[in-house]
Design a protein around this motif. Structure first.
Motif, PDB file in Angstrom:
ATOM      1  N   TRP A   5       4.521   1.433  -8.690  1.00  0.00           N
ATOM      2  CA  TRP A   5       4.041   0.547  -7.622  1.00  0.00           C
ATOM      3  C   TRP A   5       4.616   0.609  -6.502  1.00  0.00           C
ATOM      4  O   TRP A   5       5.751   0.512  -6.214  1.00  0.00           O
ATOM      5  CB  TRP A   5       4.189  -0.911  -8.512  1.00  0.00           C
ATOM      6  CG  TRP A   5       3.508  -1.282  -9.750  1.00  0.00           C
ATOM      7  CD1 TRP A   5       4.050  -1.364 -10.917  1.00  0.00           C
ATOM      8  CD2 TRP A   5       2.244  -1.764  -9.866  1.00  0.00           C
ATOM      9  NE1 TRP A   5       3.082  -1.692 -11.957  1.00  0.00           N
ATOM     10  CE2 TRP A   5       2.022  -1.819 -11.492  1.00  0.00           C
ATOM     11  CE3 TRP A   5       1.035  -1.940  -8.928  1.00  0.00           C
ATOM     12  CZ2 TRP A   5       0.666  -2.164 -11.847  1.00  0.00           C
ATOM     13  CZ3 TRP A   5      -0.145  -2.521  -9.602  1.00  0.00           C
ATOM     14  CH2 TRP A   5      -0.296  -2.277 -10.851  1.00  0.00           C
ATOM     15  N   THR A   7       3.983  -0.608  -2.151  1.00  0.00           N
ATOM     16  CA  THR A   7       3.216  -0.917  -1.140  1.00  0.00           C
ATOM     17  C   THR A   7       2.820  -0.020  -0.297  1.00  0.00           C
ATOM     18  O   THR A   7       3.376   1.260  -0.221  1.00  0.00           O
ATOM     19  CB  THR A   7       4.206  -2.124  -0.170  1.00  0.00           C
ATOM     20  OG1 THR A   7       5.499  -1.496   0.409  1.00  0.00           O
ATOM     21  CG2 THR A   7       4.889  -3.280  -1.259  1.00  0.00           C
ATOM     22  N   GLU A 154      -3.567  -2.251   3.180  1.00  0.00           N
ATOM     23  CA  GLU A 154      -2.741  -2.650   1.796  1.00  0.00           C
ATOM     24  C   GLU A 154      -3.432  -2.965   0.850  1.00  0.00           C
ATOM     25  O   GLU A 154      -3.179  -2.719  -0.438  1.00  0.00           O
ATOM     26  CB  GLU A 154      -2.220  -3.984   2.134  1.00  0.00           C
ATOM     27  CG  GLU A 154      -0.951  -4.454   1.515  1.00  0.00           C
ATOM     28  CD  GLU A 154       0.290  -3.675   1.669  1.00  0.00           C
ATOM     29  OE1 GLU A 154       0.630  -2.858   0.662  1.00  0.00           O
ATOM     30  OE2 GLU A 154       0.782  -3.058   2.767  1.00  0.00           O
ATOM     31  N   GLU A 155      -4.853  -3.637   0.932  1.00  0.00           N
ATOM     32  CA  GLU A 155      -5.780  -3.880  -0.274  1.00  0.00           C
ATOM     33  C   GLU A 155      -6.083  -2.706  -1.118  1.00  0.00           C
ATOM     34  O   GLU A 155      -5.892  -2.584  -2.266  1.00  0.00           O
ATOM     35  CB  GLU A 155      -7.002  -4.515   0.062  1.00  0.00           C
ATOM     36  CG  GLU A 155      -6.635  -6.147   0.694  1.00  0.00           C
ATOM     37  CD  GLU A 155      -6.137  -5.844   2.067  1.00  0.00           C
ATOM     38  OE1 GLU A 155      -6.183  -4.840   2.697  1.00  0.00           O
ATOM     39  OE2 GLU A 155      -5.965  -6.970   2.637  1.00  0.00           O
ATOM     40  N   CYS A 157      -4.317   0.246  -0.914  1.00  0.00           N
ATOM     41  CA  CYS A 157      -3.139   0.696  -1.636  1.00  0.00           C
ATOM     42  C   CYS A 157      -2.791  -0.313  -3.109  1.00  0.00           C
ATOM     43  O   CYS A 157      -2.593   0.529  -3.965  1.00  0.00           O
ATOM     44  CB  CYS A 157      -1.744   0.328  -0.659  1.00  0.00           C
ATOM     45  SG  CYS A 157      -0.557   1.170  -1.553  1.00  0.00           S
ATOM     46  N   ALA A 158      -3.106  -1.409  -3.207  1.00  0.00           N
ATOM     47  CA  ALA A 158      -2.881  -2.198  -4.467  1.00  0.00           C
ATOM     48  C   ALA A 158      -3.873  -1.835  -5.387  1.00  0.00           C
ATOM     49  O   ALA A 158      -3.484  -1.631  -6.511  1.00  0.00           O
ATOM     50  CB  ALA A 158      -3.170  -3.708  -3.913  1.00  0.00           C
ATOM     51  N   ARG A 159      -5.064  -1.530  -4.903  1.00  0.00           N
ATOM     52  CA  ARG A 159      -6.073  -1.133  -5.882  1.00  0.00           C
ATOM     53  C   ARG A 159      -5.659   0.316  -6.534  1.00  0.00           C
ATOM     54  O   ARG A 159      -5.809   0.444  -7.569  1.00  0.00           O
ATOM     55  CB  ARG A 159      -7.421  -1.118  -5.353  1.00  0.00           C
ATOM     56  CG  ARG A 159      -8.161  -2.310  -4.956  1.00  0.00           C
ATOM     57  CD  ARG A 159      -9.458  -2.255  -4.478  1.00  0.00           C
ATOM     58  NE  ARG A 159      -9.953  -3.572  -3.893  1.00  0.00           N
ATOM     59  CZ  ARG A 159      -9.983  -3.632  -2.491  1.00  0.00           C
ATOM     60  NH1 ARG A 159      -9.713  -2.575  -1.849  1.00  0.00           N
ATOM     61  NH2 ARG A 159     -10.330  -5.006  -2.028  1.00  0.00           N
ATOM     62  N   MET A 161      -2.659   1.557  -6.882  1.00  0.00           N
ATOM     63  CA  MET A 161      -1.438   1.348  -7.782  1.00  0.00           C
ATOM     64  C   MET A 161      -2.105   0.990  -9.105  1.00  0.00           C
ATOM     65  O   MET A 161      -1.736   1.379 -10.360  1.00  0.00           O
ATOM     66  CB  MET A 161      -0.751   0.512  -7.164  1.00  0.00           C
ATOM     67  CG  MET A 161       0.094   1.009  -6.012  1.00  0.00           C
ATOM     68  SD  MET A 161       0.783   2.753  -6.252  1.00  0.00           S
ATOM     69  CE  MET A 161       0.282   3.451  -4.584  1.00  0.00           C
ATOM     70  N   GLU A 162      -3.093   0.025  -9.180  1.00  0.00           N
ATOM     71  CA  GLU A 162      -3.692  -0.534 -10.313  1.00  0.00           C
ATOM     72  C   GLU A 162      -4.514   0.330 -11.228  1.00  0.00           C
ATOM     73  O   GLU A 162      -4.333   0.470 -12.350  1.00  0.00           O
ATOM     74  CB  GLU A 162      -4.492  -1.895  -9.885  1.00  0.00           C
ATOM     75  CG  GLU A 162      -5.134  -2.634 -11.102  1.00  0.00           C
ATOM     76  CD  GLU A 162      -6.259  -3.380 -10.592  1.00  0.00           C
ATOM     77  OE1 GLU A 162      -7.200  -3.819 -11.483  1.00  0.00           O
ATOM     78  OE2 GLU A 162      -6.459  -3.870  -9.600  1.00  0.00           O
TER      79      GLU A 162
END
Length: 238
Positions: A5, A7, A154-155, A157-159, A161-162
């Protein structure tokens, strides 16, 4: 299960620590020993099969990357394997199974496929895009020259990683995702300072071009099979 994970700041710090210095200035480059499983000494792509999860690229992005590929081959074609067809350009979301052809490989593919297809089906229902932007052309572990990509926000990047983590539950990998498009494989061998300087010139030329921006939607993701590094096909209906 290994979890990765990051950021956006973490992702940039990790990738920028190696993408700008991937060619050894003034030194030599010896290709990775495993490259000989994919490319022979003459640069022909060898039988090498398996399964993977990818985002095929839109036509406009493929054309932009093809222009980088053309420039790379113009200056360094003697160092590179046979060109990859632009129709195969893709960003890998998660590697699954790979290796030289064998009954054992096909059995591994068969065992992993149901779980992989279930995860792909989940992702294809996602409406929010992954927004990525290209970074630099760089040497990926002395195997290939690739165009790197980073999340644009950032959004995204989070997706990313998920989504990667979902497939970690299918096949666990021991390295984080570095999104990229493979532009060319090396011919196996050892390359000296003059040859590396030519590769660096191609990297510098690519850096002068406008970045490639992508919006990758869930409906675009595919479970693909491959029989070499130049031959991929949609395996979702097999």
């Amino acid at each position: 299960m290994k979890e990765f994970w990051e950021t956006l700041e973490d992702f940039r710090a990790r990738t920028e620590s190696f993408i700008h210095t991937s060619l050894p200035a003034g030194g030599t480059l010896e290709t990775h020993p495993n490259l000989t499983r994919k490319v022979d000494g003459e640069g022909h792509l060898l039988p090498f099969g398996g399964s993977t999860v990818v985002y095929p690229l839109p036509a406009e992005a493929r054309r932009s990357i093809r222009s980088l590929q053309d420039a790379l081959y113009e200056g360094c074609g003697d160092l590179l394997a046979q060109p990859l067809d632009q129709e195969t350009f893709h960003i890998t979301l998660h590697d699954l199974v790979s290796g030289p052809p064998s009954p054992q490989l096909e059995e591994q593919v068969r065992l992993v496929q149901p779980s992989a297809l279930a995860c792909v089906a989940e992702l294809r229902g996602q409406d929010a895009p992954l927004r990525l932007v290209s970074t630099v052309l760089f040497n990926m572990v002395n195997t290939s020259m690739v165009l790197g990509f980073a999340p644009a926000d950032e959004e995204s990047c989070a997706r990313l990683m998920e989504y990667y983590q979902r497939f970690q539950r299918v096949v666990e990998l021991h390295y984080p995702l570095t999104p990229h498009v493979t532009v060319a494989y090396f011919k196996p061998g050892r390359y000296g300072p003059a040859q590396i300087a030519r590769l660096q010139a191609a990297v510098d030329l690519a850096a002068a071009q406008p970045p490639v921006s992508l919006a990758l939607f869930g409906a675009m993701v595919e479970y693909q099979r491959f029989s070499s590094m130049g031959h991929y096909w949609n395996g979702m209906d097999e």
